[in-house]
Structure formats: C-alpha cells, structure tokens
Design a protein around this motif. Structure first.
Motif, short mmCIF file in Angstrom:
data_model
loop_
_atom_site.label_atom_id
_atom_site.label_comp_id
_atom_site.label_asym_id
_atom_site.label_seq_id
_atom_site.Cartn_x
_atom_site.Cartn_y
_atom_site.Cartn_z
N GLU A 124 0.82 -1.20 0.00
CA GLU A 124 0.00 0.00 0.00
C GLU A 124 0.87 1.26 0.00
O GLU A 124 0.61 2.21 -0.77
N VAL A 125 1.90 1.27 0.84
CA VAL A 125 2.79 2.44 0.92
C VAL A 125 3.54 2.62 -0.39
O VAL A 125 3.65 3.75 -0.91
N GLU A 126 4.06 1.54 -0.93
CA GLU A 126 4.78 1.62 -2.21
C GLU A 126 3.89 2.18 -3.32
O GLU A 126 4.31 3.03 -4.11
N LYS A 127 2.65 1.69 -3.38
CA LYS A 127 1.74 2.12 -4.45
C LYS A 127 1.46 3.62 -4.34
O LYS A 127 1.51 4.34 -5.35
N LEU A 128 1.18 4.11 -3.13
CA LEU A 128 0.89 5.52 -2.97
C LEU A 128 2.14 6.37 -3.21
O LEU A 128 2.06 7.42 -3.88
N ALA A 129 3.30 5.93 -2.71
CA ALA A 129 4.53 6.68 -2.91
C ALA A 129 4.85 6.82 -4.39
O ALA A 129 5.20 7.90 -4.87
N ASN A 130 4.70 5.74 -5.14
CA ASN A 130 5.00 5.79 -6.57
C ASN A 130 3.96 6.57 -7.35
O ASN A 130 4.28 7.16 -8.40
N SER A 131 2.73 6.63 -6.87
CA SER A 131 1.74 7.47 -7.54
C SER A 131 2.14 8.94 -7.43
O SER A 131 1.87 9.74 -8.34
N ILE A 132 2.78 9.31 -6.32
CA ILE A 132 3.28 10.68 -6.15
C ILE A 132 4.45 10.93 -7.09
O ILE A 132 4.58 12.01 -7.68
N VAL A 133 5.32 9.93 -7.26
CA VAL A 133 6.42 10.04 -8.22
C VAL A 133 5.85 10.25 -9.63
O VAL A 133 6.26 11.18 -10.36
N PHE A 134 4.92 9.40 -10.03
CA PHE A 134 4.39 9.45 -11.40
C PHE A 134 3.61 10.72 -11.67
O PHE A 134 3.49 11.15 -12.83
N ALA A 135 3.08 11.35 -10.62
CA ALA A 135 2.34 12.62 -10.80
C ALA A 135 3.29 13.77 -11.09
O ALA A 135 2.85 14.87 -11.46
N ASN A 136 4.60 13.55 -10.92
CA ASN A 136 5.62 14.56 -11.22
C ASN A 136 5.33 15.88 -10.52
O ASN A 136 5.36 16.96 -11.12
N LYS A 137 5.06 15.78 -9.23
CA LYS A 137 4.73 16.97 -8.45
C LYS A 137 5.97 17.84 -8.24
O LYS A 137 7.07 17.32 -8.04
N PRO A 138 5.82 19.17 -8.27
CA PRO A 138 6.97 20.06 -8.05
C PRO A 138 7.48 19.98 -6.62
O PRO A 138 6.71 19.72 -5.68
N VAL A 139 8.78 20.18 -6.47
CA VAL A 139 9.43 20.21 -5.15
C VAL A 139 9.96 21.62 -4.95
O VAL A 139 10.78 22.11 -5.74
N TYR A 140 9.49 22.28 -3.89
CA TYR A 140 9.86 23.66 -3.62
C TYR A 140 10.80 23.75 -2.42
O TYR A 140 10.76 22.90 -1.52
N GLN A 141 11.59 24.80 -2.40
CA GLN A 141 12.33 25.13 -1.18
C GLN A 141 11.94 26.54 -0.75
O GLN A 141 11.81 27.44 -1.57
N HIS A 142 11.71 26.69 0.54
CA HIS A 142 11.32 27.97 1.11
C HIS A 142 12.28 28.32 2.24
O HIS A 142 12.67 27.46 3.02
N PHE A 143 12.66 29.58 2.32
CA PHE A 143 13.46 30.07 3.44
C PHE A 143 12.55 30.99 4.25
O PHE A 143 12.12 32.04 3.75
N VAL A 144 12.23 30.59 5.47
CA VAL A 144 11.21 31.29 6.23
C VAL A 144 11.71 31.68 7.61
O VAL A 144 12.62 31.07 8.17
N SER A 145 11.08 32.71 8.15
CA SER A 145 11.37 33.18 9.51
C SER A 145 10.42 32.48 10.48
O SER A 145 9.42 31.88 10.06
N PRO A 146 10.69 32.54 11.78
CA PRO A 146 9.76 31.94 12.75
C PRO A 146 8.34 32.48 12.62
O PRO A 146 7.37 31.73 12.80
N ALA A 147 8.21 33.76 12.28
CA ALA A 147 6.88 34.36 12.17
C ALA A 147 6.06 33.77 11.03
O ALA A 147 4.83 33.74 11.08
N ASP A 148 6.74 33.27 9.98
CA ASP A 148 6.04 32.74 8.81
C ASP A 148 5.88 31.22 8.84
O ASP A 148 5.25 30.64 7.95
N LEU A 149 6.46 30.57 9.85
CA LEU A 149 6.47 29.11 9.87
C LEU A 149 5.06 28.54 9.91
O LEU A 149 4.79 27.49 9.31
#
Length: 206
Positions: A124-149
C-alpha cells in the motif's frame, strides 16, 4: 576564491572557499565527492558555520574551480526526496513518524516509530509513494522566519530555534525542515522500492 588553508595532523589540508557547490555531510546525507582544480576532495563538512573541503595537498592558486560528482549528487537528490515521500506516506497511512534517516551508496534507511510492518502495508505504501512520483509533483524550497512558519503544513517541527529555516515542500504531499539536496520534481526520483525492514530498539528500520 580560497579564504583559508590549514594543514591537518594527518597530512591533509582543510580548505575554506568564499563560495562552494559542495554539499557537506549532515542530516543523514553524505558529503559530495568531486575535485578542486583537479585535486580530489576527500571530505566536506561544516566547522563553525564554514564549509571545509579536505584535500591531500594545498591549492596552488588563489582561485579554484570546483567540480562535483554529479552522478553521486543526483543519486542523493533522488534518495533524499524519496525518503520525504515515504515518511509522509507512512505518517498519513500508518501514523508512523520518521525518527532517523541514513542515505547510503546502495540503499537508504528510514527509522520509524512502528512496531511491525505487513506485506500488505508495504504494498500500500509503495503504491501511494510511486503514484506521487508518477504525478511529477513540483518540489519547492522555502526560506522562512519563525513568524512565517505557521503558514506551512509541517510534517515535523524544527528541532531548535532559528532566525531563518529552509523548508522542503513536495506539492500536496509533504513539507518539513531540511538542509539536504532534492530533485526539482518527483518524476526525477524514479521507482521507489521498499526492500526490507528489521526491528530496532525504538521501532523499526526500513
């Protein structure tokens, strides 16, 4: 540019640059390999907020060109991003939090606060994890302050206080503090496979 060169007791040299593309070891992820002006970089680590490169001989010029081992770097990016997906899926489906992570040359390990794991759960975990891979979802990086966390749906909270922190967000999947290297979209990860697991003192190692 070379900022500092320091001889070490073992005969190697610690080299600090004004900027670098090399990732230092930390957070379960090994350091980058590569070279500076053709000299192999033996290790990379952080010492008092400076990134230190270990060489067998000192640089011969004040300006150096660094070249990282891209195949190794990209493998680390794939493995680390895959770990974020698996950790998110295990938490969502089984309520299992990730309590440790180690990235290796032939496999990666994830420690979970879970007592046991069935073949059906793994599938079940493998199937869902790979569905996320196949959806080619974007990966973002954010630099945030404590106030914006609070604006981000964190899987886990920061372990210590900070002025600014880096978050890695996989769209519609995961968001957590992380200083590691990651892919730009989940399709770059490739197939995720859970190979085996074993019991550990405080849970299990995947």
């Amino acid at each position: 540019s070379v900022k500092e060169v320091k001889p070490l007791p073992n005969g190697n040299y610690a080299v600090v640059l004004d900027q670098t593309a090399f990732y230092p070891a930390g957070g379960g992820q090994p350091a980058d390999n590569g070279n500076l002006n053709g000299q192999p970089v033996l290790d990379v680590y952080v010492d008092q907020d400076e990134i230190v490169h270990i060489l067998a001989a000192p640089p011969t010029t004040p300006q150096v060109t660094g070249v990282i081992d891209w195949q190794r770097r990209f493998d680390h990016m794939q493995q680390h991003s895959a770990q974020h997906i698996l950790s998110a899926v295990f938490l969502e489906r089984l309520g299992a939090a990730t309590i440790g992570f180690h990235l290796g040359a032939t496999s990666s390990q994830i420690d979970l606060n879970l007592d046991t794991l069935t073949d059906r759960q793994i599938a079940e975990v493998e199937k869902l994890a790979n569905s996320i891979v196949f959806a080619n979802k974007p990966v973002y990086q954010h630099f945030v302050s404590p106030a914006d966390l609070g604006k981000f749906p964190l899987r886990k909270q920061p372990e210590q206080s900070f002025n600014q922190i880096r978050l890695i967000e996989i769209a519609d999947c995961d968001c957590c503090p992380c200083g590691g290297t990651h892919v730009a979209a989940t399709g770059e990860i490739g197939l995720i496979k859970i190979r085996t697991w074993e019991r550990k003192k405080n849970g299990l190692r995947l």
